[in-house]
Structures are given as structure tokens and as C-alpha cells.
Design a protein around this motif. Structure first.
Motif, PDB file in Angstrom:
ATOM      1  N   GLN A 176       0.858  -1.185   0.000  1.00 21.83           N
ATOM      2  CA  GLN A 176       0.000   0.000   0.000  1.00 21.83           C
ATOM      3  C   GLN A 176       0.895   1.236   0.000  1.00 21.83           C
ATOM      4  N   GLY A 177       1.432   1.565  -1.146  1.00 24.01           N
ATOM      5  CA  GLY A 177       2.352   2.689  -1.238  1.00 24.01           C
ATOM      6  C   GLY A 177       2.012   3.615  -2.381  1.00 24.01           C
ATOM      7  N   GLU A 178       2.906   4.548  -2.621  1.00 28.54           N
ATOM      8  CA  GLU A 178       2.744   5.531  -3.692  1.00 28.54           C
ATOM      9  C   GLU A 178       4.033   5.605  -4.510  1.00 28.54           C
ATOM     10  N   GLY A 179       4.453   4.434  -4.996  1.00 28.21           N
ATOM     11  CA  GLY A 179       5.710   4.342  -5.734  1.00 28.21           C
ATOM     12  C   GLY A 179       5.734   5.105  -7.041  1.00 28.21           C
ATOM     13  N   GLY A 180       4.571   5.519  -7.544  1.00 27.13           N
ATOM     14  CA  GLY A 180       4.539   6.298  -8.779  1.00 27.13           C
ATOM     15  C   GLY A 180       5.162   7.671  -8.626  1.00 27.13           C
ATOM     16  N   HIS A 181       5.363   8.102  -7.367  1.00 22.61           N
ATOM     17  CA  HIS A 181       5.880   9.449  -7.139  1.00 22.61           C
ATOM     18  C   HIS A 181       7.361   9.466  -6.778  1.00 22.61           C
ATOM     19  N   VAL A 182       8.063   8.342  -7.034  1.00 24.72           N
ATOM     20  CA  VAL A 182       9.517   8.346  -6.867  1.00 24.72           C
ATOM     21  C   VAL A 182      10.133   9.280  -7.905  1.00 24.72           C
ATOM     22  N   THR A 183      11.332   9.760  -7.628  1.00 28.54           N
ATOM     23  CA  THR A 183      12.017  10.660  -8.560  1.00 28.54           C
ATOM     24  C   THR A 183      12.468   9.898  -9.797  1.00 28.54           C
ATOM     25  N   LEU A 184      12.169  10.450 -10.955  1.00 25.04           N
ATOM     26  CA  LEU A 184      12.539   9.808 -12.209  1.00 25.04           C
ATOM     27  C   LEU A 184      14.025   9.997 -12.485  1.00 25.04           C
ATOM     28  N   ALA A 185      14.680   8.918 -12.869  1.00 23.50           N
ATOM     29  CA  ALA A 185      16.114   8.965 -13.172  1.00 23.50           C
ATOM     30  C   ALA A 185      16.350   8.841 -14.674  1.00 23.50           C
ATOM     31  N   ALA A 186      17.372   9.538 -15.164  1.00 22.78           N
ATOM     32  CA  ALA A 186      17.761   9.447 -16.576  1.00 22.78           C
ATOM     33  C   ALA A 186      18.786   8.334 -16.759  1.00 22.78           C
ATOM     34  N   ARG A 187      18.773   7.709 -17.918  1.00 19.51           N
ATOM     35  CA  ARG A 187      19.743   6.644 -18.232  1.00 19.51           C
ATOM     36  C   ARG A 187      20.795   7.109 -19.226  1.00 19.51           C
ATOM     37  N   ASP A 188      20.472   8.139 -20.028  1.00 23.64           N
ATOM     38  CA  ASP A 188      21.426   8.613 -21.025  1.00 23.64           C
ATOM     39  C   ASP A 188      21.314  10.131 -21.167  1.00 23.64           C
ATOM     40  N   ARG A 210      20.247  11.997 -23.584  1.00 26.60           N
ATOM     41  CA  ARG A 210      18.979  12.474 -24.133  1.00 26.60           C
ATOM     42  C   ARG A 210      17.932  12.614 -23.028  1.00 26.60           C
ATOM     43  N   GLU A 211      17.866  11.629 -22.167  1.00 32.95           N
ATOM     44  CA  GLU A 211      16.897  11.678 -21.086  1.00 32.95           C
ATOM     45  C   GLU A 211      17.245  12.762 -20.064  1.00 32.95           C
ATOM     46  N   VAL A 212      18.525  13.042 -19.878  1.00 32.77           N
ATOM     47  CA  VAL A 212      18.930  14.158 -19.023  1.00 32.77           C
ATOM     48  C   VAL A 212      18.343  15.466 -19.556  1.00 32.77           C
ATOM     49  N   ARG A 213      18.430  15.667 -20.862  1.00 30.53           N
ATOM     50  CA  ARG A 213      17.889  16.887 -21.467  1.00 30.53           C
ATOM     51  C   ARG A 213      16.376  16.948 -21.323  1.00 30.53           C
ATOM     52  N   ILE A 214      15.722  15.802 -21.474  1.00 30.55           N
ATOM     53  CA  ILE A 214      14.265  15.754 -21.318  1.00 30.55           C
ATOM     54  C   ILE A 214      13.873  16.135 -19.892  1.00 30.55           C
ATOM     55  N   ILE A 215      14.553  15.559 -18.910  1.00 34.01           N
ATOM     56  CA  ILE A 215      14.218  15.848 -17.522  1.00 34.01           C
ATOM     57  C   ILE A 215      14.560  17.291 -17.169  1.00 34.01           C
ATOM     58  N   MET A 227      11.783  19.381 -18.222  1.00 32.29           N
ATOM     59  CA  MET A 227      10.630  19.267 -17.323  1.00 32.29           C
ATOM     60  C   MET A 227      10.844  20.011 -16.020  1.00 32.29           C
ATOM     61  N   TRP A 228      12.086  20.179 -15.596  1.00 24.82           N
ATOM     62  CA  TRP A 228      12.369  20.970 -14.393  1.00 24.82           C
ATOM     63  C   TRP A 228      11.919  22.431 -14.549  1.00 24.82           C
ATOM     64  N   ARG A 229      11.822  22.894 -15.786  1.00 25.06           N
ATOM     65  CA  ARG A 229      11.331  24.257 -15.996  1.00 25.06           C
ATOM     66  C   ARG A 229       9.869  24.404 -15.590  1.00 25.06           C
ATOM     67  N   HIS A 230       9.160  23.278 -15.568  1.00 26.44           N
ATOM     68  CA  HIS A 230       7.721  23.303 -15.299  1.00 26.44           C
ATOM     69  C   HIS A 230       7.361  22.730 -13.931  1.00 26.44           C
ATOM     70  N   HIS A 231       8.219  21.869 -13.374  1.00 26.64           N
ATOM     71  CA  HIS A 231       7.913  21.217 -12.101  1.00 26.64           C
ATOM     72  C   HIS A 231       9.191  21.109 -11.263  1.00 26.64           C
ATOM     73  N   ASP A 232       9.081  21.446  -9.994  1.00 21.68           N
ATOM     74  CA  ASP A 232      10.230  21.321  -9.106  1.00 21.68           C
ATOM     75  C   ASP A 232      10.657  19.869  -8.949  1.00 21.68           C
ATOM     76  N   HIS A 233       9.678  18.984  -8.887  1.00 21.88           N
ATOM     77  CA  HIS A 233       9.968  17.552  -8.732  1.00 21.88           C
ATOM     78  C   HIS A 233       9.452  16.796  -9.947  1.00 21.88           C
ATOM     79  N   VAL A 234      10.348  16.175 -10.684  1.00 18.00           N
ATOM     80  CA  VAL A 234       9.950  15.354 -11.835  1.00 18.00           C
ATOM     81  C   VAL A 234       9.864  13.910 -11.351  1.00 18.00           C
ATOM     82  N   SER A 235       8.663  13.502 -11.009  1.00 19.04           N
ATOM     83  CA  SER A 235       8.435  12.129 -10.545  1.00 19.04           C
ATOM     84  C   SER A 235       8.234  11.209 -11.735  1.00 19.04           C
ATOM     85  N   ALA A 236       8.222   9.915 -11.453  1.00 15.32           N
ATOM     86  CA  ALA A 236       7.918   8.949 -12.512  1.00 15.32           C
ATOM     87  C   ALA A 236       6.533   9.212 -13.097  1.00 15.32           C
ATOM     88  N   GLU A 237       5.574   9.551 -12.232  1.00 18.04           N
ATOM     89  CA  GLU A 237       4.210   9.786 -12.711  1.00 18.04           C
ATOM     90  C   GLU A 237       4.120  11.008 -13.624  1.00 18.04           C
TER      91      GLU A 237
END
Length: 350
Positions: free
Chosen positions: A177-189, A191-196, A199-209
Motif C-alpha cells: 500500500q504505497g505511492e511508488g509512482g511518485h519516486v524521482t525519475l532517473a535518466a539513463r542517457d 537524451r533523457e537528461v535533457r528531457i528531464i 521538465m524541471w522548468r515546469h515542475h520542481d519535482h519530476v516524478s515517474a508519474e
């Protein structure tokens, strides 16, 4: 000579008693998401009937949706109900994360005249349905073989990102009974660093959700277009998926590719955290629409892409759930769960 049971006709009084007994054993179940609310009746053999899907936006709250359900199905409500809801369930007061509904569980029980109302997280309910799934109610993506009696993971993108699982216990499984969808999203490469970073421009916390959901797919598409200096184009998640599948928009195609890859990363993290040798199941409303594309995507390769533990993850199977009303069966199972789940309220004896 005694007639076979199949040829015996019950007397009116006995027949009425049997029908009354069966009605008393029936339960009302629900699966309330950010977009749709599904309701059904479960009989004494755990069979579903009177299944109906309602749009949450059409109603001021769950009471109004339930009254519409009763009217549309022309039924009397059972005395006992259990609902899964896409929200943390920590007490009587519920304020949905991805919808405007706000309500008290006890007030809803009283208003609907129920003897018992159990509210659980929707993915806790879905997790409880997993042992009941038939072979044709799931399909494998990638290799691996489930190990009986071991932990099972569950994750699924829809209006939000649900995460749960089952842990083995002496008498079966215990649901998470948790809320694992709100863990912090991690980049693997890179390209994903640039994507995240975008998203930081729009949200302080970029969660997986924030990314792995219907609204998240829209954000991914916006990010891909902006980083390519392409003119903005407002599309919904269904349009993005459709154009990606049709091959008519390269930005939609990249957004969906990133979506599947990032989901693989998060699902692999879940498998490692739980030691989910029993498999990782994928629910939610998005993946079934992708068809063969999902199996051909980077999901599975990214699921296994964990360095020294890649071989460990290669042995863990991943399954897409093909049972649209599994969470309703799980809500019924929650009523019989040996441990306390969610928020349970009952009518007090007079």
C-alpha cells in the motif's frame, strides 16, 4: 427413486430463501480512477455482473456516480462494498490527486445505506487480483519464468502511475500500500537528461508519474518538439499514441519510444527493490492500446539494463494484464484480506 439434483424444483419458499441468501452474499465493487469509475456486483462465487463504466467528470462525487449506477442498472445495492481508488488511502477524508472529487468514506457509507464500505488504493486492489488471473488474461513481454511463492511487482500508467505488489506470507500474499509512482525519475542517457531538465522548468519535482502517465506522454511530446526547435502542437495522449503507431509524426514516435524506455527503467527498479522473482505485471489503461509496438519497444531491454544485475533481471518475466476488470475482482478480494488494507468503515450496532 430420488431424482437427480438437476431435476429437483425448489419450492417457492426454499427458492426465495436461496435467492435472498445469495443477495445477502453479493458485494458492490468499484474501481475509481482519475478518468473513469467502474462498478459491478460480485456474487457469492466471485463472479462479476452489472459491470458499468462511468466518466468521473460527469458527476460531482462518488455518491452521484453510485446513484446513477444503481438507476442505470435497476438494482438494489448490496449491504457491503469495496472500492479501489487512484489515490492514497490514509484515513476517512479523501482528496483525489488526479481528479476534483473530495469526500468522506464514512459519510459516503451512510449516504448510500451500506453496512460496510472498504476503500483501498486502486493498485492495491489490482495487486490482489493477480493470483486470480487466467493464462489468457496476461501476455508476456520478453523472457523469464515466474518463481512460485516469490514477490510480485505491479506498475501501470494511466491517468497517473500506479505501483504496488504482493509479498509472500504464510497464508498467501500481502499487498503493498504505497505511492511508488511518485519516486524521482532517473535518466539513463544524455537524451533523457535533457528531457528531464526541460521538465524541471515546469515542475520542481519530476516524478515517474509526471512522465509515465497520460498527461506525462503529452509533456514528453512537448519536450521532444521544443528540444528539436519544432513549432508547438497541442495533442492529447490518444492522438500522440495514434500518430506514433501510424508512423505519421516523428515527434510522437520519439515521445512514445521514450515513454516505453523510461517505463522499463522504473519497472526494473521496482523488480530490484521487491526481489520480484514472481514477475512484474503491467496494468493501467495505456499499454493495452499499444499492441505489438510495446513488445517491440525498448521497454524490456531497459528493464534488464541494470549493469551487474542485468542477468538477475533477465530471469524475471514481465506481463501486460489483459483483464479490463481485474481491479474489480481485486476489490472483492480486499474484503477478505487477512491484514488490514485501506480504510474500512462499518455501521455501528444500535
Amino acid at each position: 427413486m430420488i431424482a437427480p439434483i438437476s431435476q429437483i424444483t425448489l419450492s417457492p419458499s426454499l427458492s426465495t430463501f436461496t435467492q435472498t441468501q445469495q443477495a445477502a452474499q453479493a458485494r458492490l465493487v468499484g474501481d475509481i480512477g482519475g478518468t473513469n469509475a467502474r462498478f459491478a456486483i460480485v456474487d457469492e462465487r466471485d463472479r462479476l455482473s452489472h459491470v458499468r463504466v462511468l466518466h468521473c467528470a460527469d458527476f460531482a462525487g462518488p455518491e452521484e456516480a453510485l446513484r446513477s449506477y444503481v438507476e442505470l442498472e435497476a438494482i438494489a445495492l448490496p449491504a457491503v462494498a469495496a472500492f479501489g481508488i487512484a489515490n492514497p488511502v490514509t484515513g476517512d477524508e479523501v482528496a483525489m490527486t488526479n481528479h476534483r472529487w473530495r469526500f468522506s468514506v464514512e459519510h459516503l457509507r451512510q449516504r448510500m445505506g451500506l453496512d460496510r464500505l472498504l476503500l483501498v488504493n486502486d493498485f492495491t486492489a489490482l495487486a490482489l487480483s493477480l493470483p486470480q488471473l487466467a493464462q489468457d488474461e496476461r501476455h508476456a513481454v520478453g523472457g523469464g519464468t515466474p518463481v512460485a511463492g516469490q514477490a510480485i511487482g505491479l506498475i501501470g500508467p494511466g491517468t497517473g502511475l500506479g505501483v504496488s505488489g504482493l509479498l509472500p506470507a504464510a497464508d498467501g500474499y500481502l499487498p503493498l500500500q504505497g505511492e511508488g509512482g511518485h519516486v524521482t525519475l532517473a535518466a539513463r542517457d544524455a537524451r533523457e537528461v535533457r528531457i528531464i531538465e526541460w521538465m524541471w522548468r515546469h515542475h520542481d519535482h519530476v516524478s515517474a508519474e509526471r512522465v509515465l502517465s497520460g498527461p506525462g506522454l503529452v509533456m514528453l511530446h512537448d519536450a521532444v518538439r521544443d528540444l528539436a526547435a519544432a513549432p508547438p502542437r497541442k495533442l492529447g495522449s490518444a492522438d500522440i499514441t495514434g500518430q506514433a503507431l501510424a508512423g505519421t509524426c516523428p515527434y510522437c514516435a520519439e515521445a512514445l519510444d521514450l515513454f516505453c524506455a523510461l517505463l522499463g527503467t522504473v519497472a526494473g527498479d521496482l523488480a530490484l527493490t521487491l526481489g520480484a522473482s514472481g514477475g512484474v505485471y503491467l496494468g493501467g489503461g495505456i499499454l493495452p492500446r499499444l499492441g505489438p509496438l510495446f513488445a517491440q519497444s525498448r521497454f524490456r531491454s531497459r528493464f534488464e539494463d541494470k549493469g551487474r544485475f542485468s542477468s538477475y533481471l533477465a530471469r524475471i518475466p514481465t506481463f501486460v494484464i489483459d483483464a479490463p476488470y481485474a481491479a474489480l475482482r481485486g476489490a472483492a478480494a480486499a474484503l477478505k484480506c487477512p491484514v488490514r488494507v485501506g480504510y474500512d468503515t462499518t455501521k455501528q450496532a444500535q
